[in-house]
Design an enzyme around this catalytic site. Sequence first.
Site, short mmCIF file in Angstrom:
data_model
loop_
_atom_site.label_atom_id
_atom_site.label_comp_id
_atom_site.label_asym_id
_atom_site.label_seq_id
_atom_site.Cartn_x
_atom_site.Cartn_y
_atom_site.Cartn_z
N TYR A 33 1.03 -1.35 -0.20
CA TYR A 33 0.01 0.24 0.03
C TYR A 33 0.86 1.17 0.07
CZ TYR A 33 0.84 0.86 5.03
OH TYR A 33 1.39 1.07 6.16
N HIS A 102 -2.05 -21.12 -0.91
CA HIS A 102 -0.71 -20.39 -0.65
C HIS A 102 0.08 -19.91 -1.79
CE1 HIS A 102 -1.84 -21.50 3.36
NE2 HIS A 102 -0.89 -20.70 3.87
N GLU A 182 12.10 1.88 14.19
CA GLU A 182 10.89 2.92 13.75
C GLU A 182 9.75 2.95 14.58
OE1 GLU A 182 9.50 2.24 9.71
OE2 GLU A 182 9.77 0.32 10.04
N LEU A 207 11.15 1.08 7.26
CA LEU A 207 10.50 1.51 5.83
C LEU A 207 11.49 2.83 5.66
CD1 LEU A 207 8.33 0.98 3.73
CD2 LEU A 207 7.13 2.89 4.96
N1 PMP Z 1 7.44 3.19 8.92
C1 PMP Z 1 6.06 2.64 8.99
C2 PMP Z 1 6.17 1.34 9.49
C3 PMP Z 1 5.06 3.23 8.21
O1 PMP Z 1 3.93 2.52 8.36
C4 PMP Z 1 5.19 4.49 7.69
C5 PMP Z 1 3.89 5.33 7.22
N2 PMP Z 1 3.36 4.59 6.30
C6 PMP Z 1 6.38 5.18 7.83
C7 PMP Z 1 7.48 4.64 8.44
C8 PMP Z 1 6.40 6.57 7.06
O2 PMP Z 1 6.40 6.48 5.59
P1 PMP Z 1 5.82 7.53 4.79
O3 PMP Z 1 6.78 8.87 5.21
O4 PMP Z 1 6.37 7.34 3.62
O5 PMP Z 1 4.61 7.92 5.24
#
Ligand code: PMP
Length: 287
Positions: A33, A102, A182, A207
């Site tokens: 997503y 699966h 994070e 991420l």
């Molecule tokens: N880490 C995670 C686990 C997230 O879900 C998100 C937001 N979707 C982010 C970091 C921040 O990403 P972005 O700045 O692209 O929204």
Amino acid sequence: MSRIAYVNGQYLPHLDASVHIEDRGFQFADGVYEVCEVRHLQLLDVTRHLDRLERSLRELAIQMPMERRCIPLIMREIVTRNRVINGLVYMQANRGVYPRNHLFPPKSVKPSLVITAKHTNRAAAEEMAACGIGVISVPENRWDRVDIKSVSLLPNVLAKQKALEAGAGEAWFIDVDGFVTEGSSTNAWIVSKDGVLVTRPAESGILRGITRTRVIDMAAGMGYSIEERAFTIEEAKAAREAFVTAASSVVLPVVEIDGATVANGHPGETATRLRALFFDSSEKLPC
Ligand code: PMP
């Protein structure tokens, strides 16, 4: 006003918008997503969001649901049809609809694509940013491919709920070595005592947030020193500032960590400044 959603080629009233029970997003969380901010009728950083969408799909061997250049057209249409001025666009692409198994479905099965938009309350968001949020720490319990923006978010959901129940706004995952990875839906940052912006490298455990990348570009241009390195929760508690970044919250100051006040307990100057300048430095696609 009734909301409209895009579902696999159709614009449908929100109430009637649904996916099939054999949709692999529903059955296996077999999809990815993106969430993109809409500000003053403009979509922010669409190029980078689509780059990441393509990458996430590639890593999971899911085909793009349609030609890349068509996706912004739908994003704009969904913003317009929902009369969103400030809000968020959500899109999910997954491996499509096929009898539950699966194994991947045959290549002929079309990936699913759902795009929705919602309004956000800018005044409420600014109020929250003016107060700052608390975070709690939780053990990292996710898989090692958190670089993929997968819809498989159960640990994130549980962590965010735990934060809420503790009276906090976010949960920070802590890896086995004691370092912050994070947040459940945000990237984590601190400003060290000597004014350096510190955030974990995107190569492991996080991420690569689009907002994180934008803030790095912006802060570098403003003359801040930036260190991409891991930090511990103790270092964060003793920092000059802490904050989180995400498309849904932009730059949000953190004023409390596990019940301990960060600095004087008020949003820091750096986070506040970066938040204020974020819109101007983003790529904009008018709707
Ligand atoms: N880490 C995670 C686990 C997230 O879900 C998100 C937001 N979707 C982010 C970091 C921040 O990403 P972005 O700045 O692209 O929204």
